[in-house]
Design a protein around this motif. Sequence first.
Motif, short mmCIF file in Angstrom:
data_model
loop_
_atom_site.label_atom_id
_atom_site.label_comp_id
_atom_site.label_asym_id
_atom_site.label_seq_id
_atom_site.Cartn_x
_atom_site.Cartn_y
_atom_site.Cartn_z
N GLY E 27 57.22 5.29 25.42
CA GLY E 27 58.09 4.19 25.04
C GLY E 27 57.61 2.86 25.59
N ILE E 29 59.34 0.05 27.71
CA ILE E 29 60.52 -0.34 28.48
C ILE E 29 60.45 -1.85 28.71
CG2 ILE E 29 61.85 0.07 30.58
CD1 ILE E 29 60.27 2.76 30.81
N GLY E 66 46.52 1.03 33.93
CA GLY E 66 47.85 1.62 33.83
C GLY E 66 48.97 0.64 33.58
N GLY E 68 49.83 -0.79 30.88
CA GLY E 68 50.50 -0.63 29.60
C GLY E 68 49.78 -1.26 28.43
N LYS E 69 48.53 -1.63 28.59
CA LYS E 69 47.77 -2.34 27.55
C LYS E 69 47.67 -1.54 26.25
CE LYS E 69 44.35 -2.25 30.33
NZ LYS E 69 45.06 -1.62 31.46
N THR E 70 47.30 -0.27 26.40
CA THR E 70 47.11 0.53 25.19
C THR E 70 48.42 0.72 24.45
OG1 THR E 70 45.30 1.69 26.28
CG2 THR E 70 46.23 2.74 24.33
N ALA E 71 49.49 1.00 25.19
CA ALA E 71 50.79 1.18 24.55
C ALA E 71 51.21 -0.09 23.80
CB ALA E 71 51.83 1.55 25.60
N1 LIG Z 1 56.72 -2.19 28.88
C1 LIG Z 1 55.78 -1.26 28.72
N2 LIG Z 1 54.53 -1.64 28.42
C2 LIG Z 1 53.58 -0.73 28.26
N3 LIG Z 1 53.74 0.59 28.40
C3 LIG Z 1 54.95 1.01 28.72
C4 LIG Z 1 56.00 0.12 28.89
N4 LIG Z 1 57.07 0.82 29.21
C5 LIG Z 1 56.68 2.10 29.22
N5 LIG Z 1 55.43 2.21 28.96
C6 LIG Z 1 54.67 3.48 28.94
O1 LIG Z 1 53.75 3.38 30.01
C7 LIG Z 1 52.51 3.95 29.67
C8 LIG Z 1 51.46 2.87 29.76
O2 LIG Z 1 50.22 3.48 29.73
P1 LIG Z 1 48.99 2.85 28.95
O3 LIG Z 1 48.01 3.97 28.68
O4 LIG Z 1 49.41 2.06 27.80
O5 LIG Z 1 48.40 1.90 30.08
P2 LIG Z 1 47.00 1.18 30.07
O6 LIG Z 1 47.15 -0.14 30.70
O7 LIG Z 1 46.43 1.24 28.69
O8 LIG Z 1 46.17 2.12 31.03
P3 LIG Z 1 44.57 2.24 31.16
O9 LIG Z 1 44.19 1.10 32.06
O10 LIG Z 1 44.39 3.58 31.77
O11 LIG Z 1 44.02 2.12 29.77
C9 LIG Z 1 52.66 4.47 28.26
O12 LIG Z 1 52.97 5.85 28.32
C10 LIG Z 1 53.82 3.69 27.71
O13 LIG Z 1 54.52 4.43 26.72
#
Ligand SMILES: Nc1ncnc2c1ncn2[C@@H]1O[C@H](COP(=O)(O)OP(=O)(O)OP(=O)(O)O)[C@@H](O)[C@H]1O
Lengths: 266, 266, 266, 266, 266, 266
Positions: E27, E29, E66, E68-71
């Motif tokens: 999600g 958040i 971590g 949340g960039k990919t999400a």
């Molecule tokens: N506000 C938000 N923004 C982004 N992701 C969120 C948020 N709230 C919840 N999440 C959840 O947190 C996780 C974020 O992980 P994500 O893989 O997107 O991070 P990342 O920055 O891409 O990590 P990495 O540096 O390993 O690529 C996901 O499971 C996402 O669903």
Amino acid sequence: DFLRALEEVHPLFGVSEEDLERAVEGGIIHFSPHIDKILKNGRDFVNQVKTGTTPLLSVLLHGPHGSGKTALAAKIAMESQFPFIRLVRPVDMVGMNEIQKIQHLSKIFTDAYKSPLNVLVLDNIELLVDWVPVGPRFSSAVLAALKGLMENKPPKGRPLLIIATTSERTVLQQLQMYFKMQIPVPNVQTQAELGVIMRDSGLFSDSDVQRAIGEIEESVGGRGVGVGVQQVLLCMQTAMQDQDRTGRFVEVLGEAIADNGGMGGG
Amino acid sequence: DFLRALEEVHPLFGVSEEDLERAVEGGIIHFSPHIDKILKNGRDFVNQVKTGTTPLLSVLLHGPHGSGKTALAAKIAMESQFPFIRLVRPVDMVGMNEIQKIQHLSKIFTDAYKSPLNVLVLDNIELLVDWVPVGPRFSSAVLAALKGLMENKPPKGRPLLIIATTSERTVLQQLQMYFKMQIPVPNVQTQAELGVIMRDSGLFSDSDVQRAIGEIEESVGGRGVGVGVQQVLLCMQTAMQDQDRTGRFVEVLGEAIADNGGMGGG
Amino acid sequence: DFLRALEEVHPLFGVSEEDLERAVEGGIIHFSPHIDKILKNGRDFVNQVKTGTTPLLSVLLHGPHGSGKTALAAKIAMESQFPFIRLVRPVDMVGMNEIQKIQHLSKIFTDAYKSPLNVLVLDNIELLVDWVPVGPRFSSAVLAALKGLMENKPPKGRPLLIIATTSERTVLQQLQMYFKMQIPVPNVQTQAELGVIMRDSGLFSDSDVQRAIGEIEESVGGRGVGVGVQQVLLCMQTAMQDQDRTGRFVEVLGEAIADNGGMGGG
Amino acid sequence: DFLRALEEVHPLFGVSEEDLERAVEGGIIHFSPHIDKILKNGRDFVNQVKTGTTPLLSVLLHGPHGSGKTALAAKIAMESQFPFIRLVRPVDMVGMNEIQKIQHLSKIFTDAYKSPLNVLVLDNIELLVDWVPVGPRFSSAVLAALKGLMENKPPKGRPLLIIATTSERTVLQQLQMYFKMQIPVPNVQTQAELGVIMRDSGLFSDSDVQRAIGEIEESVGGRGVGVGVQQVLLCMQTAMQDQDRTGRFVEVLGEAIADNGGMGGG
Amino acid sequence: DFLRALEEVHPLFGVSEEDLERAVEGGIIHFSPHIDKILKNGRDFVNQVKTGTTPLLSVLLHGPHGSGKTALAAKIAMESQFPFIRLVRPVDMVGMNEIQKIQHLSKIFTDAYKSPLNVLVLDNIELLVDWVPVGPRFSSAVLAALKGLMENKPPKGRPLLIIATTSERTVLQQLQMYFKMQIPVPNVQTQAELGVIMRDSGLFSDSDVQRAIGEIEESVGGRGVGVGVQQVLLCMQTAMQDQDRTGRFVEVLGEAIADNGGMGGG
Amino acid sequence: DFLRALEEVHPLFGVSEEDLERAVEGGIIHFSPHIDKILKNGRDFVNQVKTGTTPLLSVLLHGPHGSGKTALAAKIAMESQFPFIRLVRPVDMVGMNEIQKIQHLSKIFTDAYKSPLNVLVLDNIELLVDWVPVGPRFSSAVLAALKGLMENKPPKGRPLLIIATTSERTVLQQLQMYFKMQIPVPNVQTQAELGVIMRDSGLFSDSDVQRAIGEIEESVGGRGVGVGVQQVLLCMQTAMQDQDRTGRFVEVLGEAIADNGGMGGG
Ligand SMILES: Nc1ncnc2c1ncn2[C@@H]1O[C@H](COP(=O)(O)OP(=O)(O)OP(=O)(O)O)[C@@H](O)[C@H]1O
Ligand SMILES: Nc1ncnc2c1ncn2[C@@H]1O[C@H](COP(=O)(O)OP(=O)(O)OP(=O)(O)O)[C@@H](O)[C@H]1O
Ligand SMILES: Nc1ncnc2c1ncn2[C@@H]1O[C@H](COP(=O)(O)OP(=O)(O)OP(=O)(O)O)[C@@H](O)[C@H]1O
Ligand SMILES: Nc1ncnc2c1ncn2[C@@H]1O[C@H](COP(=O)(O)OP(=O)(O)OP(=O)(O)O)[C@@H](O)[C@H]1O
Ligand SMILES: Nc1ncnc2c1ncn2[C@@H]1O[C@H](COP(=O)(O)OP(=O)(O)OP(=O)(O)O)[C@@H](O)[C@H]1O
Ligand SMILES: Nc1ncnc2c1ncn2[C@@H]1O[C@H](COP(=O)(O)OP(=O)(O)OP(=O)(O)O)[C@@H](O)[C@H]1O
Ligand SMILES: [Mg+2]
Ligand SMILES: [Mg+2]
Ligand SMILES: [Mg+2]
Ligand SMILES: [Mg+2]
Ligand SMILES: [Mg+2]
Ligand SMILES: [Mg+2]
């Protein structure tokens, strides 16, 4: 390394007989006693080889970019009137891989070993071994081959004069490429020398020359001109597009001088 | 590496029997007691191997560029009159890839293992492993092979004398190429030594020699001559093109001495 | 990498059964209590493996160039009287490429896994992975394979003793090659030790020994001898060519000692 | 790179089912509360995956060479009683080239994706990517693949626990290999811990243990023991060859402790 | 380089349609106004492309590991409802060699050139070019291709939005990968933000949240939380295994915060 | 190197005739006298070549990222109305290996040698040789070929004008790529210049322009604008998505200016 896959070893661009002549297309202007000294030395080395005193002699013409090394080397080679004369240029090896370059160079030397009198001009010799200052990079294999070939005594009765040119003398030292003799080729250094070249062109009146020299003196002051004869000739060509030939010549030559130590310079 | 595609392993240039003789073409001039000492030591090592006392002996002749290492190594090898004598030079491996170089070297050693008395001259041994100071670069594979071969005890009754030459002794230390014995080969160092060489040539009268020595003494002062015998002989050849032989000799030798530490020197 | 094209994996030079014996051809002279200690330790490790207490044990003999590591390792291996004993030397892999080296090494280990009691001597182990200090360079692939093989527990009932030798202990640390046990092999260090070796040779009278020791003491003073037993034996051989055996021995040994820290030394 | 020519991808040495068991052959001695904590944490992570809360969890066991990482990882994996458990060791990939290693690793992960509950032990994970500190060198390709595989979410209903071990935690940081959880595995650190291990072996009487601890305390003083449990067990084995078991144990353990920070240590 | 031998270019792991959805499985958040701002900016860029104003727009989401960039990138892409949406991840290219990677990427772009509205998510773009900080290493060939593709104007009527993510913004600068627009994605930074996430999970009562926030405030003090939302969610999952959910959550989150700047952190 | 396996040499993306036109799609806004000077100089060089005065002339347009180099080079080339005009871009060589790139470039030059008047635009010339600042890396082979081709005198009657563009002038100096003439292409530097561009767009009223200039002056103060015309045009496009066009334009342009020296800038 990368070109490994190429099957044919012949140069992309033909090694035409006119290459030597085109190298001195701009003529040899005797703008300084250095020029005469270089040509005289060249003739002496030619004789030393011709008479069989020294069966293998390597000479290095070194000087700044555009100072006239290739033209002078070609001139000396052509004047020798040896039966076998070859100009070896980096562009002749474009598209060859290392093996092919070594075969190409080896063939040139073994061809020479069949002729009674030989002169090879190795133009921009540091580029023949693919030298790039960034890294630095170069082809160890071609270097090893070229060093071996240059120090290999030719068969009896096949004396060989090697004239190499370079604007990277210290690089050759680092690569331990040795030459028996060395001749410096200087830039155009004085206003007087510049005047000789301007007059030689037939494009400027005496007063034009006076004016140009005066204006250039003003801007460079006591530091001297310090630009290759090649660049001087180009600046004349650019100046010809302009109504105020002399003014434009002074302008572009001034930029060229200012750029020296920079990209366009030695 | 790059030459991988080459199929044939035979050297581009034949390893002719005259190679050893050509290496001493300029003769051995006894211009200094060092020369005699080197040759005597060489004879002793030949004997130590010949008598079977030491079945494997490696000797390094080291000294500046042009100091006469190859000529002396060839001389010692020829005087041994061993049934198997081989001169191994970098140029013999031009156009070979690493595998072929290793096979070439291995074959030379295994050939030696078949003969009752053997001497190998490994000329400019650092170039045999494709050493270039820029980088530095070298062929690890050929190096490993050559080290293995040089330390491999020959079969019983096949004693082997290895004479290597180098102008890069510290490089060999860095590469951990070990030799049982080492012999320095010095440059021409004194005016007196120079005089011996001049007189030996038969080209100069006694007064010419006096004049030359005097003039050179003036320019180099107490620093000594410091130039290879090879360069001295070349300067004589160049001087022969000139009317004032002695003057010209002093001039070009002077340039050679000045250049030392530079490109033409050791 | 380069040897990729080679098809056959068998060593250029046969791994003859006499290799171990030839490694101790010069005998083991008990010139110091260290020698006895090393041999005793070796016997203990042999037992620890033989009794099955430790199914895999790796021991490193480390010390200066020529200090006798290979001879001692071979001695311990031969005295074990294990059914499977192998001497693995860099020269055995000359002409192999990386794959072939890995296959060669793997085969030796898998051969060992078939015999009830095994000892492998990995001679100059840093050279087995093609280590050259310049760079440094080495074969990552062979290193990874050798580390894997050395740490791989042999099948039940196939205990394995690995004895490695090196003059580059810090290199092994850098490469993270671990050994369970380590044994230093020192140089000949005192005049007394030197005397033992001289007497053992039967070439010198007691007064010769006294004279030699005296003269060497003079030149090295309190610094100790510090030369490998291998070099001492060679100096004796060279001295035998001379009438004044003792004088010549002192001379060449003196040079060897002076050279130490240099090319010929540890 | 070099292994390119190899055609078959199957490991040289079979990945036998007993591998996991052999990894804990020396048992798990509960010499410190840390050991219990590690095992409990392991059980918790197993549950977190088993219950499906976290479908992909990576845990790193890190600590000095010989501290017991592999044994503990194997223990946790075996106790999970998951249907799919695999121990992945560098030696299993000896003789594979980069492609084959990637295929090997990919196959292990895709095999896991077929089973309902999975645990992979990636032993000495830095060696799986061919890390060597000299250079440093490593396989970028295998690294990229392993990172991709470790971060790839398994299919729904195929939760995966990855337990990696390393003695090079900072290397993993530099390579940006991330783990969700990390567990340190310490050396044997106190005399009391040492005593537990000695008693556990059944080889020493209580007074032997007292004596050993006393003597070791004397030599290391307040600095603590600081040696891996693996080395302690080996020292016991060596001591068993000796009449004075305790004395010899103290001696060899003392050397091991002194060597720490050196070759045999962590 | 090494994967050269691989014949097939299709990814080892299928690029399933659910990839985008799985990327936001946890999600989004709305724990901070930054999140809303990022999504709004994303919608604006989508419109700028949709309306044809800008036919080629590249946007970079950058922030700690971590965060949340990919999400967020997946969310923006999915909300665009463009007919062609592709998520490009490093794991999709495991087992491809450089040629295959370039072909894979080129195909994605040329596929996009056939659809009227396109969005590509280039996830962890520095890993797409095989970046490893040790060395550093990367694939120049894939980099050159990706830069070329990213700057190539799509055919008329095929506007393209590129959303890249990275935790290595400075690396992209060094590699001269340019983006028209950039959006920072921050970590969870305040206790208040943490509280939002805890409450959102439905796992903690209000007093649990108060207690947790209080305890964390105590340990981190004024420095702020500074941990990725991804890690926060994982810590909750771990905490669920424990009876004292809140206590355990504070404990593992505390370790995660302490580790930041370390391996598990950004 | 890696692309070796690719068989076909034709570009992945067609070199369409519209490429030149698309390069000036945004028009040439005469926002500063520099623009007129550049175009006039261009016309002069075209004439110098057209009249045959200089058969080979190389000109370098250098300036910050986005300053308009490609558009201006394309403009000069198109205005020459030479029968043979080619735009050579890095993206045209995506998916080619080094051999193919060299063949591709060689073909372009040899094609030119067949036409009576020629102009080549070598766009982002440092990328044509695969330059990456990290390392730095580049293709020595393509570099050597390109240098050879650029300095090769075309056949008589086939004059050639080469216009190269770069934002990495110092890189070209390091690579010793020489140009006969050089023309700097500046950023938008003053508020007045910005105003010209805003008015030219027809999107802003005079008072909008006043307001924007005023606000930007406030934030950048005396430092000048310093942003490429390309970025200014993009900011206008982004601003168009907003109700307060002028406010948004000032905002995003402000970010762009602030970013300069950073990723998005020159
Ligand atoms: N506000 C938000 N923004 C982004 N992701 C969120 C948020 N709230 C919840 N999440 C959840 O947190 C996780 C974020 O992980 P994500 O893989 O997107 O991070 P990342 O920055 O891409 O990590 P990495 O540096 O390993 O690529 C996901 O499971 C996402 O669903
Ligand atoms: N005295 C002179 N010496 C040499 N060249 C001269 C002289 N007078 C006129 N020229 C002309 O000047 C030009 C010199 O260019 P040339 O290519 O020989 O220089 P270069 O030093 O070889 O340059 P580069 O460093 O690029 O190789 C030639 O066209 C030549 O005909
Ligand atoms: N006493 C001498 N010692 C050695 N060479 C001598 C001596 N007297 C004359 N010569 C001649 O001098 C030349 C020495 O050249 P040689 O090639 O042996 O030198 P080098 O030290 O091997 O040079 P390089 O460093 O290039 O290998 C030979 O032609 C040799 O015949
Ligand atoms: N006490 C001794 N220990 C070892 N070698 C001895 C001893 N006494 C005599 N020798 C002889 O000395 C020689 C030692 O040479 P060896 O090759 O073993 O040295 P090494 O240390 O392995 O040298 P390297 O560093 O070159 O490998 C052998 O010939 C051996 O027979
Ligand atoms: N508490 C313990 N923890 C771990 N291993 C133990 C313990 N007690 C006894 N052992 C034994 O000690 C040995 C530990 O060796 P192990 O190979 O696991 O160490 P390691 O840390 O993986 O070493 P390496 O750094 O070489 O990989 C095993 O034989 C194991 O059975
Ligand atoms: N005076 C001008 N000079 C150049 N380009 C202009 C000018 N006025 C408007 N433009 C437009 O601005 C854009 C300039 O972008 P261009 O790609 O030429 O810049 P560049 O310097 O080549 O960028 P890069 O460094 O990315 O190669 C083009 O769309 C062009 O049509
Ligand atoms: Mg030239
Ligand atoms: Mg020589
Ligand atoms: Mg040895
Ligand atoms: Mg382990
Ligand atoms: Mg991500
Ligand atoms: Mg451009």
